[in-house]
Structure formats: structure tokens, C-alpha cells
Design an enzyme around this catalytic site. Structure first.
Site, PDB file in Angstrom:
ATOM      1  CE  LYS A 124      -3.795  -2.531   0.741  1.00  0.00           C
ATOM      2  NZ  LYS A 124      -3.207  -3.857   0.911  1.00  0.00           N
ATOM      3  CE  LYS A 159      -5.884   1.196  -0.338  1.00  0.00           C
ATOM      4  NZ  LYS A 159      -5.847   0.754  -1.752  1.00  0.00           N
ATOM      5  NE  ARG A 209      -1.924  -7.071  -9.485  1.00  0.00           N
ATOM      6  CZ  ARG A 209      -1.979  -7.974  -8.515  1.00  0.00           C
ATOM      7  NH1 ARG A 209      -1.538  -9.211  -8.734  1.00  0.00           N
ATOM      8  NH2 ARG A 209      -2.473  -7.652  -7.328  1.00  0.00           N
ATOM      9  NE  ARG A 224      -7.223  -7.192  -9.993  1.00  0.00           N
ATOM     10  CZ  ARG A 224      -6.287  -6.892  -9.088  1.00  0.00           C
ATOM     11  NH1 ARG A 224      -5.850  -7.821  -8.258  1.00  0.00           N
ATOM     12  NH2 ARG A 224      -5.792  -5.666  -9.017  1.00  0.00           N
ATOM     13  NE  ARG A 232     -14.574  -6.192  -0.632  1.00  0.00           N
ATOM     14  CZ  ARG A 232     -14.700  -7.203   0.220  1.00  0.00           C
ATOM     15  NH1 ARG A 232     -13.725  -7.458   1.066  1.00  0.00           N
ATOM     16  NH2 ARG A 232     -15.786  -7.935   0.230  1.00  0.00           N
ATOM     17  CG  ASP A 272      -3.364  -3.977  -7.801  1.00  0.00           C
ATOM     18  OD1 ASP A 272      -2.984  -4.738  -8.714  1.00  0.00           O
ATOM     19  OD2 ASP A 272      -3.690  -4.381  -6.676  1.00  0.00           O
ATOM     20  CG  ASN A 282      -0.127  -6.172  -5.372  1.00  0.00           C
ATOM     21  OD1 ASN A 282      -0.642  -6.574  -4.346  1.00  0.00           O
ATOM     22  ND2 ASN A 282      -0.712  -5.266  -6.153  1.00  0.00           N
TER      23      ASN A 282
END
Length: 319
Positions: A124, A159, A209, A224, A232, A272, A282
Site C-alpha cells: 500500500k 483500508k 492488475r 478485476r 472491491r 494495481d 504488489n
């Protein structure tokens, strides 16, 4: 090459979508030997980092897809490459594992992604190094600051910094309903740091992604897409994956970050992106290889193993 995979138990793999399995299959196709071990199998004794590893044979069958050889204690430096593919949570046990891998590197092991780089890039917080690509963001544990951020932006995502798969993500709209409860819970009454980001409406088109391999983007992303009233897009939260070519903005972000992250020892990164904005970097065990390959026809695993072969060859040449 002899490639050792540090991963979660093979018995839990869903091989129809697992990216580590795709790596294994491509490595075997190219004539490499593959081995597997879990983090609990590592040890440091007499100054040497070893692991109880097992050679893996792929059967080609959908159910009993692997056979294991005899377990043997081996120095990690004896492998041509060690791939860190353990899934989060990125807790202290995960950190201890990367610290053992640091020592193994000093003893000659080639570890991908570089363990210190994994530690240095919270998935993050890493976006904060690239503010030109992010939506308005606040990182804080202070309840008053978090309330003020919501008052300023009206529609906000909150988050935790250590979640995965969309866990713990909340959207608070303009009416502020449940704002106090959400930030008190996520921060544990102001004792844990969290992230707040201005809501990005483009999430309806998917949380993309983008895979970056040795600094170069895969030409297709996996969008996604959230389903129903869900905010989400994560596949683990019920999102539907749709492979699509990178947009101009996607390429701009990937080409700006890719070489920099590769130089830091991050062979494989999953960026992302929602709409025009970078939301996560990530680095632990990025996925979506098979979904992109199945839908777009681009062999992501082949690109990855080719990059791994180059990196190992370069390292051997320098040695």
C-alpha cells in the site's frame, strides 16, 4: 537450472489459476529442475541458511498434479534461483523469512524478488513514492485527520496497510454513515496506521492488475471488475477478471516504475491501477498469469522464466 520455490503448501494450489504453478510448468518445459519448500522448512545453523527441500515432478494430471521426491536439507546457495512465492499476510513471520533469505543471499543465493526489496515496499505505502500517479491519499492513525480527509473529499476508501484480497476495505460516501465506526475499528482506536484514498469511480470498469517483469510490462492487464453492489474488484472478493490491452496511461505508469523497481531487485511486480491512478504495488507473490494467458493468448509464464534465466545468467557471469 535448479529452481527452488518458497511457497505455501502445494496441496492447496488451484492449478487452473495459480501463477506459481504456471511458473513451475514453464520451468519444467524449458528443462529446469524444480524444488519446493515452505518457510517453516528454513533454518540457520552454524551460520549457514538451509531448507528442507523436495524435488517436484509434474504429472500433467489435473488432480494428483505433482509427485514429491525425498526431502533433503540443502543450502539455499546451491540453487541457481530461489523464488519467494509465499502469499501474505505480511506479518512478522514473513519478515523473519526475508531476513533469513538476506543471509542466504550473502552466502551466494540468488533470491527473486530480493527479500530486502520486499520489506522496503509495503504494497500500500509504496505508491507514496509516485504521487504523480495517485489519487489524493492520507496515511494516518489520527481519527481527527481521517475525519477531516473524508470531509474534504466526501467519498473515501479506507483500508488497512497489511490486508490482501480486498480484506478490510471500506467505502464511506458523502453521508458519512458509519465513518466513526469504520475508522475506529481499522485504527483500533487510533493505535494502528491506515490508508484513506479519494474514491475512484472508474472502479466500475475494473481494478487493473498490470504485471511488470524485469522492468517491462506485460502487454495485457487483468481488469478485476466488481460485481453487484460490491466496491472491491479483487478476485478473492468475487470480482470477475477480464484481460485487456494496456491503455496509454497504463503504459505510462508501468514504464515509469518498471525500470526503477527492477533495479531495486524486484523481478516481478503487480501494479494495481484504477482508471488513471496507481493504487498498489504488489511485490510478495503477484498473480494473474493464467487469467491473462488464457484470455489474451500472451504467455506470461514464458516471459517470466526467460527473464529469470537472463538474471541468473548475468549473475553467474559476474560471479
Amino acid at each position: 537450472m535448479k529452481i527452488a520455490f518458497l511457497a505455501d503448501p502445494l496441496s492447496g494450489f488451484k492449478i487452473y489459476k495459480d501463477s506459481t504453478f504456471a511458473m513451475m510448468r514453464e520451468a519444467v518445459r524449458r528443462g529446469h529442475r524444480i524444488f519446493a519448500f515452505e518457510q517453516r522448512h528454513m533454518a540457520l545453523e552454524d551460520g549457514i541458511v538451509t531448507a528442507d527441500v523436495t524435488e517436484v515432478t509434474l504429472t500433467g494430471e489435473p488432480d494428483e498434479w505433482y509427485r514429491l521426491g525425498a526431502q533433503q536439507t540443502t543450502r539455499l546457495s546451491e540453487f541457481d534461483a530461489v523464488l519467494e512465492r509465499k502469499d501474505p499476510p505480511f506479518d512478522m513471520e514473513y519478515v523473519y523469512g526475508t531476513q533469513l533469505l538476506d543471509i542466504a543471499e550473502a552466502q551466494g543465493a540468488r533470491v527473486f524478488n530480493k527479500p530486502s526489496a520486499i520489506r522496503d515496499h509495503n504494497e500500500k505505502l509504496a505508491i507514496l513514492q509516485f504521487p504523480q500517479f495517485t489519487s489524493p491519499t492520507l496515511v494516518s492513525s489520527d481519527l481527527a485527520r481521517l475525519r477531516a480527509f473524508h470531509a474534504q473529499h466526501g467519498d473515501v476508501i479506507f483500508k488497512p496497510l497489511d490486508g490482501m484480497g480486498g480484506a478490510g476495505i471500506f467505502r464511506i460516501k458523502d453521508d458519512g454513515m458509519n465513518l466513526g465506526s469504520v475508522i475506529e475499528t481499522l485504527t483500533e482506536l487510533g493505535t494502528r496506521t491506515i490508508m484513506a484514498q479519494k474514491f475512484i469511480p472508474a472502479i466500475v470498469h475494473g481494478d487493473k492488475r498490470i504485471l511488470v517483469i524485469d522492468g517491462k510490462p506485460v502487454p495485457f492487464a487483468l481488469a478485476r471488475i466488481p460485481q453487484g453492489d460490491e466496491v472491491r474488484g479483487n478476485l478473492a472478493a468475487g470480482g470477475i477478471g477480464r484481460a485487456q490491452p494496456l491503455t496509454g496511461r497504463d503504459r505510462e505508469i508501468a514504464e515509469a516504475l518498471g525500470p526503477l523497481l527492477a533495479a531495486r531487485g524486484l523481478l516481478l511486480v503487480g501494479l494495481d491501477v484504477i482508471g488513471e491512478f496507481l493504487t498498489e504495488v504488489n511485490v510478495t507473490s503477484p498473480t494473474c498469469f493464467q487469467e491473462i494467458t488464457d484470455q489474451a493468448g500472451f504467455d506470461v509464464a514464458a516471459m517470466f522464466i526467460e527473464a529469470l534465466e537472463r538474471r541468473v545468467g548475468q549473475a553467474a557471469g559476474q560471479g
